[in-house]
Design a protein around this motif. Structure first.
Motif, PDB file in Angstrom:
ATOM      1  N   GLU A  38       0.848  -1.197   0.000  1.00 28.83           N
ATOM      2  CA  GLU A  38       0.000   0.000   0.000  1.00 28.83           C
ATOM      3  C   GLU A  38       0.881   1.243   0.000  1.00 28.83           C
ATOM      4  O   GLU A  38       1.861   1.306   0.753  1.00 28.83           O
ATOM      5  CB  GLU A  38      -0.882   0.009   1.254  1.00 28.83           C
ATOM      6  N   ALA A  39       0.536   2.216  -0.804  1.00 28.77           N
ATOM      7  CA  ALA A  39       1.261   3.486  -0.832  1.00 28.77           C
ATOM      8  C   ALA A  39       0.290   4.594  -0.444  1.00 28.77           C
ATOM      9  O   ALA A  39      -0.879   4.585  -0.851  1.00 28.77           O
ATOM     10  CB  ALA A  39       1.830   3.741  -2.228  1.00 28.77           C
ATOM     11  N   ALA A  40       0.791   5.535   0.331  1.00 32.85           N
ATOM     12  CA  ALA A  40      -0.057   6.634   0.810  1.00 32.85           C
ATOM     13  C   ALA A  40      -0.617   7.447  -0.359  1.00 32.85           C
ATOM     14  O   ALA A  40      -0.035   7.477  -1.453  1.00 32.85           O
ATOM     15  CB  ALA A  40       0.767   7.536   1.727  1.00 32.85           C
ATOM     16  N   GLU A  41      -1.725   8.092  -0.116  1.00 35.07           N
ATOM     17  CA  GLU A  41      -2.319   8.932  -1.150  1.00 35.07           C
ATOM     18  C   GLU A  41      -1.296   9.965  -1.613  1.00 35.07           C
ATOM     19  O   GLU A  41      -0.535  10.492  -0.798  1.00 35.07           O
ATOM     20  CB  GLU A  41      -3.570   9.636  -0.585  1.00 35.07           C
ATOM     21  N   GLY A  42      -1.277  10.232  -2.902  1.00 42.68           N
ATOM     22  CA  GLY A  42      -0.351  11.211  -3.441  1.00 42.68           C
ATOM     23  C   GLY A  42       0.976  10.619  -3.877  1.00 42.68           C
ATOM     24  O   GLY A  42       1.819  11.314  -4.445  1.00 42.68           O
ATOM     25  N   THR A  43       1.173   9.317  -3.639  1.00 44.77           N
ATOM     26  CA  THR A  43       2.428   8.669  -4.036  1.00 44.77           C
ATOM     27  C   THR A  43       2.577   8.679  -5.557  1.00 44.77           C
ATOM     28  O   THR A  43       1.637   8.353  -6.282  1.00 44.77           O
ATOM     29  CB  THR A  43       2.440   7.215  -3.524  1.00 44.77           C
ATOM     30  N   THR A  44       3.749   9.064  -6.021  1.00 43.99           N
ATOM     31  CA  THR A  44       4.024   8.938  -7.459  1.00 43.99           C
ATOM     32  C   THR A  44       4.696   7.590  -7.708  1.00 43.99           C
ATOM     33  O   THR A  44       5.350   7.027  -6.835  1.00 43.99           O
ATOM     34  CB  THR A  44       4.924  10.083  -7.982  1.00 43.99           C
ATOM     35  N   CYS A  45       4.505   7.097  -8.914  1.00 39.80           N
ATOM     36  CA  CYS A  45       4.925   5.737  -9.234  1.00 39.80           C
ATOM     37  C   CYS A  45       5.672   5.733 -10.566  1.00 39.80           C
ATOM     38  O   CYS A  45       5.147   6.196 -11.578  1.00 39.80           O
ATOM     39  CB  CYS A  45       3.677   4.853  -9.326  1.00 39.80           C
ATOM     40  N   ALA A  46       6.894   5.231 -10.553  1.00 40.80           N
ATOM     41  CA  ALA A  46       7.636   5.005 -11.798  1.00 40.80           C
ATOM     42  C   ALA A  46       7.670   3.501 -12.034  1.00 40.80           C
ATOM     43  O   ALA A  46       7.634   2.717 -11.082  1.00 40.80           O
ATOM     44  CB  ALA A  46       9.055   5.549 -11.687  1.00 40.80           C
ATOM     45  N   ALA A  47       7.730   3.095 -13.293  1.00 42.65           N
ATOM     46  CA  ALA A  47       7.705   1.657 -13.568  1.00 42.65           C
ATOM     47  C   ALA A  47       8.395   1.358 -14.888  1.00 42.65           C
ATOM     48  O   ALA A  47       8.334   2.156 -15.825  1.00 42.65           O
ATOM     49  CB  ALA A  47       6.266   1.143 -13.619  1.00 42.65           C
ATOM     50  N   VAL A  48       9.060   0.214 -14.952  1.00 38.92           N
ATOM     51  CA  VAL A  48       9.574  -0.323 -16.221  1.00 38.92           C
ATOM     52  C   VAL A  48       9.084  -1.756 -16.323  1.00 38.92           C
ATOM     53  O   VAL A  48       8.994  -2.469 -15.322  1.00 38.92           O
ATOM     54  CB  VAL A  48      11.116  -0.268 -16.311  1.00 38.92           C
ATOM     55  N   PHE A  49       8.747  -2.135 -17.550  1.00 34.39           N
ATOM     56  CA  PHE A  49       8.169  -3.462 -17.792  1.00 34.39           C
ATOM     57  C   PHE A  49       8.982  -4.208 -18.831  1.00 34.39           C
ATOM     58  O   PHE A  49       9.749  -3.608 -19.591  1.00 34.39           O
ATOM     59  CB  PHE A  49       6.719  -3.313 -18.279  1.00 34.39           C
ATOM     60  N   THR A  50       8.783  -5.515 -18.903  1.00 35.61           N
ATOM     61  CA  THR A  50       9.473  -6.344 -19.882  1.00 35.61           C
ATOM     62  C   THR A  50       9.314  -5.795 -21.299  1.00 35.61           C
ATOM     63  O   THR A  50       8.272  -5.265 -21.665  1.00 35.61           O
ATOM     64  CB  THR A  50       8.949  -7.797 -19.855  1.00 35.61           C
ATOM     65  N   ARG A  51      10.377  -5.966 -22.104  1.00 40.58           N
ATOM     66  CA  ARG A  51      10.280  -5.600 -23.522  1.00 40.58           C
ATOM     67  C   ARG A  51       9.872  -6.788 -24.371  1.00 40.58           C
ATOM     68  O   ARG A  51       9.834  -6.699 -25.595  1.00 40.58           O
ATOM     69  CB  ARG A  51      11.621  -5.076 -24.017  1.00 40.58           C
ATOM     70  N   ASN A  52       9.628  -7.924 -23.731  1.00 40.32           N
ATOM     71  CA  ASN A  52       9.228  -9.105 -24.492  1.00 40.32           C
ATOM     72  C   ASN A  52       7.861  -8.870 -25.122  1.00 40.32           C
ATOM     73  O   ASN A  52       6.924  -8.436 -24.460  1.00 40.32           O
ATOM     74  CB  ASN A  52       9.183 -10.330 -23.559  1.00 40.32           C
ATOM     75  N   ALA A  53       7.750  -9.155 -26.439  1.00 40.51           N
ATOM     76  CA  ALA A  53       6.488  -8.936 -27.145  1.00 40.51           C
ATOM     77  C   ALA A  53       5.373  -9.801 -26.561  1.00 40.51           C
ATOM     78  O   ALA A  53       4.203  -9.430 -26.623  1.00 40.51           O
ATOM     79  CB  ALA A  53       6.657  -9.222 -28.636  1.00 40.51           C
ATOM     80  N   PHE A  54       5.752 -10.975 -26.043  1.00 41.49           N
ATOM     81  CA  PHE A  54       4.767 -11.801 -25.354  1.00 41.49           C
ATOM     82  C   PHE A  54       4.750 -11.399 -23.886  1.00 41.49           C
ATOM     83  O   PHE A  54       5.391 -12.022 -23.058  1.00 41.49           O
ATOM     84  CB  PHE A  54       5.122 -13.285 -25.459  1.00 41.49           C
TER      85      PHE A  54
END
Lengths: 408, 408
Positions: A38-54
């Motif tokens: 759980e993240a407090a209200e107002g939390t910013t989120c960065a994310a990186v995801f797989t580059r696999n096409a599947f």
């Protein structure tokens, strides 16, 4: 097998973050296999995801939610035991359903809930088992939950992985804590590298994303066990802002630099922990390439060495096989490589130069250099000022065993 | 381990070519380790060499001589037991000395003698042992020497490899015979793929080179055991002209087409023989990718599958692990790949479609498809009309054993 220590370091709570780890019996009864962050209200989120096409269903849904919410996140819902990959439309629906259940019970927008799954590919997610334990997870949230979560996200990892630092910028103290899982760049049945990192620093979303991208580029993207890339890989960085600073708007500011340094330390430690726990690993190998014209050609050489089955089997045998190293360097595709200028070192021992075994080199030196668990292979290209390092493991009988016998 | 038959087929003599295989005791006393191939005066010679920047001394000298002689060759001198790679200036001198000795005794220009070595990397070639047996080799030349030569060029190969065809063009009969060695794309200590092919057809040098380049592109360049490329790889095609035809000046002529077809058959057979004898091989796997936008992207997908340690260990386990296949396809780097259009077949069994396990697929079908020694993995990309195939093996305990224990 694994290299290095089994001990999970102390993980500092991050103000604004609470975690719960519960048992849904997804694959094995009693196994704690669902983690809710759980993240407090107002939390910013960065994310990186797989580059696999599947990419797996939860990756698709997490990416959608993350973008639709304006890169905010209130809950991360992680399950092990099932990757929800190769599961088609039903898999997408399952991922959405689990988020909706969290959102309804927590009173938040479903788009602020991001789902993550890791485990067997190609079996439908038993989503009802997950939704059934969400009330328990919400009730059990605690800011002391990092260590349990590090264990809860494991699949065939032999040990939990975490790293935590406190850092200071402009007189204010901050915390940065992260956990990761994965015992290879991919575990295609027990898939996935996952990483969750959080800080109480307030950081603007774009700055946070850049900080994460920079850190991943020199940490998770620099490790390899077998060269395969998972369908489920993801790494998330949360900034709760609970420290009360004005949101960091510039990575070049003193606060931005402090964040970057702390994030780099945590991500490199987590990434190296994946390699140390690599499938069948008996060595932890740093491949460092210096003297290149640019970083990319250094990485090309480093990854060609790190992926060479012949180098990796020699490492398993503790064989200082400089011929295999030269052959790998020679096929890395560098334009106009002058092989007579290339030097190869094992730790501090010069083993090859001028395209041959070094005149000063003795087999005894090589055997001694290969004996430790941690080894540095250093290549000096002598044609520029760039350098890069990657981390990898050897190829052992156990690697074949683990991957040949997994489904049998 | 190896797959397929151990039997060397009958190898037809090629008018204009004589061979001798003798023992120089380079590595083991009594082992027949030197092969001399003689080509009649006027023979044209095509050749392709390793692209590895670290090429061995004999490759450097062979390339120099071949160019200096105007792509003529009278003698090919091959030794096993020592690759003369990573041996610096002394290694170059050794290669030149061996050619000069042949030239002097045979009364030809040294530039028409091409040297080839395969064996351990990094040890100086015992050139005096080779020069000592050249008189015996010259005296023993015979047009029936192909089978002995096929054995004589072996290193850790478990069996000799050869292929021979007779073909007709414009009413005239020709012979094309070839031998090869290598049990991997690279044996970095016992290095190298070598191939020697000869025909009695007269062919102009540039046409012959094009024919060889075309044939190698779809044969030797389509096989992989471990993705490594040797420092010593070479393939030579000799055209003696003993059949008496006017030299072929156009690959599109009826004679050119007949040559191309025969050469393709021989080179593909020789290349597949390398894979069948691959280190630790228990499977012979054809990876066929269809429906691509161009040949290159089909090759990218095929080689990504063929090099994936996770796919290869699954093949060793006869595990129809479609998740690993989808993951490999997904990371092959194809632009805008629509994964929902991709179909994956094991032999004739559709195992995956729409990014998931095929609805019609049962695990029993997959297990049955994986049972034979020879397996076809077919990927249908459904986005174009190009296709390509590569051949590979599985990754077994024996692969690790052979490569980990070689020097110990």
């Amino acid at each position: 097998m694994a290299t290095g220590t089994n001990e999970l370091p102390s993980l500092h709570p991050v103000p604004g973050i609470r975690l719960a780890t519960v048992s849904a019996g997804i694959k094995k009864p009693g196994r704690k296999d669902v983690v809710l962050i759980e993240a407090a209200e107002g939390t910013t989120c960065a994310a990186v995801f797989t580059r696999n096409a599947f990419c797996a269903a939860p990756v698709t849904v997490a990416r959608e939610h993350w973008q639709a919410s304006g890169k905010k996140a209130r809950y991360l819902l992680v399950n092990t035991g099932n990757a929800n990959a190769g599961t088609g439309a039903q898999g997408l629906q399952s991922a959405r359903t689990s988020c909706e259940q969290v959102a309804e019970l927590a009173g938040v927008d479903p788009e602020t809930v991001l789902p993550f799954s890791t485990g067997v590919i190609g079996e439908q997610l038993p989503v009802e088992k997950i939704t059934a334990v969400i009330p328990e997870a919400l009730a059990g949230l605690t800011d002391e939950g990092w260590a349990d979560a590090a264990s809860g996200i494991m699949t065939t990892d032999t040990r939990p992985k975490g790293c935590s630092v406190r850092f200071t910028a402009d007189g204010r103290e901050y915390t940065l804590t992260g956990i990761s899982k994965g015992a290879g760049m991919i575990r295609p049945n027990m898939a996935t590298m996952l990483g969750y990192v959080a800080t109480d620093m307030a950081v603007e979303a774009e700055v946070l994303q850049q900080a994460l991208a920079d850190a991943v580029a020199i940490s998770f993207n620099r490790v390899t066990v077998d060269g395969d890339t998972s369908t489920n890989d993801a790494c998330v960085l949360l900034a709760t802002g609970a420290a009360g600073n004005d949101p960091v708007s510039d990575l070049g500011s003193s606060e931005g630099i402090a964040l970057r340094d702390a994030l780099q330390e945590v991500c490199v430690t987590l990434a190296q922990a994946l390699v140390r726990d690599g499938e069948g690993a008996s060595k932890f190998v740093t491949v460092q390439v210096d003297g290149g014209r640019d970083e990319q050609e250094c990485l090309d050489v480093a990854f060609t060495i790190a992926h060479s089955p012949l180098v990796k089997t020699a490492l398993f045998a503790s064989d200082p096989n400089w011929g295999r190293l030269l052959a790998a360097i020679g096929r890395a595709g560098l334009q106009d490589l002058d092989v007579d200028k290339v030097g190869v070192f094992l730790n501090d021992v010069l083993i090859a130069e001028n395209g041959c075994r070094a005149a000063s080199y003795t087999e005894e030196q090589g055997v001694a250099a290969m004996a430790p668990e941690d080894i540095v292979i250093r290549v000096e290209l002598n044609r520029g000022n760039s350098g890069a390092s990657v981390w990898t493991t050897d190829f052992s009988y156990d690697y074949v065993k683990i991957n040949a016998e997994y489904r049998t």
